[in-house]
Scaffold this motif. Structure first.
Motif, PDB file in Angstrom:
ATOM      1  N   HIS A 103       0.837  -1.211   0.000  1.00 50.74           N
ATOM      2  CA  HIS A 103       0.000   0.000   0.000  1.00 50.74           C
ATOM      3  C   HIS A 103       0.869   1.257   0.000  1.00 50.74           C
ATOM      4  O   HIS A 103       0.615   2.199  -0.764  1.00 50.74           O
ATOM      5  CB  HIS A 103      -0.924  -0.002   1.220  1.00 50.74           C
ATOM      6  CG  HIS A 103      -1.756   1.237   1.358  1.00 50.74           C
ATOM      7  ND1 HIS A 103      -2.838   1.513   0.535  1.00 50.74           N
ATOM      8  CD2 HIS A 103      -1.627   2.309   2.210  1.00 50.74           C
ATOM      9  CE1 HIS A 103      -3.352   2.685   0.873  1.00 50.74           C
ATOM     10  NE2 HIS A 103      -2.644   3.189   1.882  1.00 50.74           N
ATOM     11  N   GLU A 104       1.893   1.289   0.849  1.00 48.56           N
ATOM     12  CA  GLU A 104       2.801   2.437   0.901  1.00 48.56           C
ATOM     13  C   GLU A 104       3.537   2.619  -0.426  1.00 48.56           C
ATOM     14  O   GLU A 104       3.726   3.739  -0.897  1.00 48.56           O
ATOM     15  CB  GLU A 104       3.825   2.250   2.020  1.00 48.56           C
ATOM     16  CG  GLU A 104       3.239   2.348   3.425  1.00 48.56           C
ATOM     17  CD  GLU A 104       4.232   1.924   4.493  1.00 48.56           C
ATOM     18  OE1 GLU A 104       4.088   2.374   5.652  1.00 48.56           O
ATOM     19  OE2 GLU A 104       5.150   1.128   4.187  1.00 48.56           O
ATOM     20  N   THR A 105       3.926   1.506  -1.010  1.00 50.20           N
ATOM     21  CA  THR A 105       4.650   1.554  -2.283  1.00 50.20           C
ATOM     22  C   THR A 105       3.771   2.122  -3.388  1.00 50.20           C
ATOM     23  O   THR A 105       4.213   2.986  -4.161  1.00 50.20           O
ATOM     24  CB  THR A 105       5.127   0.133  -2.675  1.00 50.20           C
ATOM     25  OG1 THR A 105       5.929  -0.402  -1.627  1.00 50.20           O
ATOM     26  CG2 THR A 105       5.931   0.171  -3.961  1.00 50.20           C
ATOM     27  N   LYS A 106       2.554   1.633  -3.459  1.00 51.52           N
ATOM     28  CA  LYS A 106       1.625   2.101  -4.496  1.00 51.52           C
ATOM     29  C   LYS A 106       1.359   3.599  -4.352  1.00 51.52           C
ATOM     30  O   LYS A 106       1.393   4.347  -5.343  1.00 51.52           O
ATOM     31  CB  LYS A 106       0.313   1.325  -4.416  1.00 51.52           C
ATOM     32  CG  LYS A 106      -0.677   1.676  -5.520  1.00 51.52           C
ATOM     33  CD  LYS A 106      -1.908   0.791  -5.476  1.00 51.52           C
ATOM     34  CE  LYS A 106      -2.841   1.143  -6.634  1.00 51.52           C
ATOM     35  NZ  LYS A 106      -4.048   0.297  -6.661  1.00 51.52           N
ATOM     36  N   LYS A 107       1.131   4.043  -3.131  1.00 55.78           N
ATOM     37  CA  LYS A 107       0.867   5.461  -2.888  1.00 55.78           C
ATOM     38  C   LYS A 107       2.068   6.317  -3.280  1.00 55.78           C
ATOM     39  O   LYS A 107       1.925   7.347  -3.959  1.00 55.78           O
ATOM     40  CB  LYS A 107       0.529   5.672  -1.409  1.00 55.78           C
ATOM     41  CG  LYS A 107       0.190   7.125  -1.053  1.00 55.78           C
ATOM     42  CD  LYS A 107      -0.136   7.252   0.431  1.00 55.78           C
ATOM     43  CE  LYS A 107      -0.417   8.710   0.787  1.00 55.78           C
ATOM     44  NZ  LYS A 107      -0.681   8.873   2.241  1.00 55.78           N
ATOM     45  N   MET A 108       3.266   5.887  -2.886  1.00 53.85           N
ATOM     46  CA  MET A 108       4.475   6.638  -3.176  1.00 53.85           C
ATOM     47  C   MET A 108       4.734   6.702  -4.678  1.00 53.85           C
ATOM     48  O   MET A 108       5.112   7.750  -5.220  1.00 53.85           O
ATOM     49  CB  MET A 108       5.665   5.989  -2.470  1.00 53.85           C
ATOM     50  CG  MET A 108       6.996   6.715  -2.682  1.00 53.85           C
ATOM     51  SD  MET A 108       8.335   5.864  -1.848  1.00 53.85           S
ATOM     52  CE  MET A 108       8.317   4.307  -2.739  1.00 53.85           C
TER      53      MET A 108
ATOM     54  N   GLU B 162       2.515   6.452  -7.124  1.00 51.08           N
ATOM     55  CA  GLU B 162       1.511   7.322  -7.752  1.00 51.08           C
ATOM     56  C   GLU B 162       1.846   8.790  -7.536  1.00 51.08           C
ATOM     57  O   GLU B 162       1.630   9.620  -8.419  1.00 51.08           O
ATOM     58  CB  GLU B 162       0.121   6.978  -7.219  1.00 51.08           C
ATOM     59  CG  GLU B 162      -0.394   5.648  -7.751  1.00 51.08           C
ATOM     60  CD  GLU B 162      -1.745   5.246  -7.168  1.00 51.08           C
ATOM     61  OE1 GLU B 162      -2.193   5.911  -6.200  1.00 51.08           O
ATOM     62  OE2 GLU B 162      -2.343   4.276  -7.673  1.00 51.08           O
ATOM     63  N   GLU B 163       2.397   9.106  -6.371  1.00 52.33           N
ATOM     64  CA  GLU B 163       2.824  10.490  -6.106  1.00 52.33           C
ATOM     65  C   GLU B 163       3.990  10.894  -6.994  1.00 52.33           C
ATOM     66  O   GLU B 163       4.221  12.076  -7.225  1.00 52.33           O
ATOM     67  CB  GLU B 163       3.219  10.631  -4.635  1.00 52.33           C
ATOM     68  CG  GLU B 163       2.033  10.582  -3.681  1.00 52.33           C
ATOM     69  CD  GLU B 163       2.460  10.536  -2.223  1.00 52.33           C
ATOM     70  OE1 GLU B 163       3.687  10.398  -1.969  1.00 52.33           O
ATOM     71  OE2 GLU B 163       1.580  10.636  -1.342  1.00 52.33           O
TER      72      GLU B 163
ATOM     73  N   LYS C 120       1.734   4.686 -12.130  1.00 52.32           N
ATOM     74  CA  LYS C 120       0.553   3.944 -11.705  1.00 52.32           C
ATOM     75  C   LYS C 120       0.801   2.449 -11.833  1.00 52.32           C
ATOM     76  O   LYS C 120       1.431   1.984 -12.781  1.00 52.32           O
ATOM     77  CB  LYS C 120      -0.661   4.349 -12.536  1.00 52.32           C
ATOM     78  CG  LYS C 120      -1.150   5.763 -12.254  1.00 52.32           C
ATOM     79  CD  LYS C 120      -2.473   6.043 -12.928  1.00 52.32           C
ATOM     80  CE  LYS C 120      -2.994   7.432 -12.553  1.00 52.32           C
ATOM     81  NZ  LYS C 120      -4.316   7.703 -13.162  1.00 52.32           N
TER      82      LYS C 120
ATOM     83  N   ASP D 256      -3.446  -3.528  -8.798  1.00 55.48           N
ATOM     84  CA  ASP D 256      -3.786  -3.788  -7.399  1.00 55.48           C
ATOM     85  C   ASP D 256      -2.994  -4.935  -6.788  1.00 55.48           C
ATOM     86  O   ASP D 256      -3.118  -5.189  -5.580  1.00 55.48           O
ATOM     87  CB  ASP D 256      -5.289  -4.100  -7.291  1.00 55.48           C
ATOM     88  CG  ASP D 256      -6.140  -2.880  -7.621  1.00 55.48           C
ATOM     89  OD1 ASP D 256      -5.673  -1.762  -7.357  1.00 55.48           O
ATOM     90  OD2 ASP D 256      -7.257  -3.068  -8.148  1.00 55.48           O
TER      91      ASP D 256
END
Length: 428
Positions: free
Chosen positions: A279-284, A286-287, A291, A294
């Motif tokens: 989850h942290e990786t995906k958020k980082m 995307e920032e 992209k 899941d």
């Protein structure tokens, strides 16, 4: 006389007998040079008209590159020669003459394309750069085994032929085994779990096969895996073992392969360590404009992680169950859990490993197989092995070719596989 290796000959002041390959020759009329090479180095052999035996001097002008020769002579100081010494020959004998022209250029300045080099790998292995790659790969494999056997792990060997898929899916090579149909193993996974549940800690390097119809620079259809499995352990324990192993291997390569790294023009550093949840990786990511799906990381995402955390072994934990094999433990031992006890390890912009805690509860394993659309009956022996006192256990695997490719920053994994097997190549 007994043969002396070139590296040892430089320490001698006596007459020596060297055997090796003709790297190159030069004719300056009154002086002729031969660069002789063996697995330990190179030496300049110098013949002088009027001083060198006439037959030997004549032969210096008639040697094809890569021919195998024997040279008897004495080393003398020479500031202009590589390593500060040159060999004054008394005799030169051709052991095996190489045909001319050579099918590829195996010199230090070769611009031969990789496919043609692989077609003639037997000659490509004469090149200093190619030898440097495989000497480093040799250190990687040896140090992997040394690291774990010194810690009490048992070095084991698992079957290459299996009755059912190790990881699910249909990308299996079929083979005829007497009257039965079998498959080439995709992984030693099921066997190393059974070993760990009795012998506690196991380590292996083993070949695996995957019949995926890809043509990429990071995949092979036959490769070799460095695997461990540990009992009384969870995913965190397994990751800690990888931390130590990778840092140890890189340290040993730096120390033991300094010459090879210089040939490859590489400067290595022991990697740092980083932990992130999926989850942290995906958020980082995307920032940072990348992209992902899941339950997986793209090649672009892996490269971005290296940009954000350079020279770092990054563990991505709490992986979604959907993206993990049937044998990975779900969070809380819940068959319907969204997250798993699985992880991926990213290093220098590429995934080098996948691992995690395994399911050791037979009933949970059966449910996970059914959820994945697989028949538990096909895995009866595997499941039954956990009915007689199986502790929690965890492990991982690292492809030795993938790791070497990443460590040496090679653009194509075939560079680091002596005789690659892919969709188009089955020879030499």
């Amino acid at each position: 006389m007994q043969r002396t290796l070139i590296k040892e000959a430089f320490k001698s002041e006596d007459k020596v007998l060297l055997k090796g390959w003709v790297h190159e020759t030069r004719d300056l009329k009154k002086v002729r040079f031969l660069i002789l090479k063996d697995r330990t180095g190179r030496v300049q052999v110098t013949g002088i008209n009027g001083k060198t035996d006439e037959k030997t001097f004549e032969l210096l002008d008639n040697l094809n590159r890569e021919s195998v020769v024997q040279v008897i002579g004495t080393l003398k100081e020479c500031k202009q020669a590589p390593n500060g010494k040159e060999l004054i020959p008394e005799s030169i004998t051709i052991i095996a003459e190489a045909q001319n022209p050579l099918p590829i250029d195996a010199s230090d300045y070769s611009k031969t394309e990789l496919p043609l080099r692989l077609d003639n790998r037997f000659l490509d292995l004469h090149s200093a750069k190619t030898q440097a790659i495989f000497k480093i790969e040799s250190t990687i494999g040896q140090e992997f085994l040394t690291y774990f056997t010194k810690k009490g792990f048992t070095y084991c060997h698992t079957p290459s032929m299996i009755a059912a898929s190790s990881e699910g899916g249909t990308e299996l090579f079929k083979a005829k085994y007497f009257e039965k149909e079998v498959f080439m193993a995709q992984s030693p996974q099921l066997y190393k779990q059974m070993i760990a549940c009795s012998m506690e800690n196991m380590v292996t390097i083993t070949p695996v096969w995957r019949a995926e119809k890809h043509n990429t620079t990071r995949h092979l259809n036959e490769c070799r895996q460095m695997d461990i499995e540990i009992a009384f352990a969870n995913a965190e324990d397994a990751m800690k073992e990888m931390e130590g192993a990778v840092q140890h291997i890189v340290k040993e390569v730096i120390e033991k392969n300094a010459e090879e790294l210089e040939i490859l023009k590489l400067k290595l550093e022991i990697p740092k360590i980083k932990y992130l949840t999926f989850h942290e990786t995906k958020k980082m990511l995307e920032e940072n404009g990348v992209k992902i799906g899941d339950d997986d990381l793209t090649g672009e995402a892996e490269k971005k992680l290296e940009e954000i955390f350079p020279n770092t072994l990054t563990f991505v934990t709490d992986w979604p169950m959907k993206g993990k094999p049937f044998y990975i433990m779900p969070k809380g031992e819940n068959p319907d859990a969204e997250l798993s006890e699985g992880f991926d390890a990213i290093y220098k912009g590429m995934e080098i490993s996948s691992g995690g805690q395994r399911i050791h509860i037979p009933e949970l394993l059966e449910k996970r197989l059914e959820i994945k659309g697989m028949d538990p009956k096909d895995f009866k022996e595997y499941i039954d092995s956990f009915r007689f006192g199986a502790p929690p256990h965890a492990g991982w695997s690292i492809g030795i070719e993938r790791f070497t490719q990443v460590l040496l920053e090679m653009s194509n994994v075939r560079e680091v596989c002596m005789f690659p097997r892919d969709r188009d190549r089955i020879t030499p």
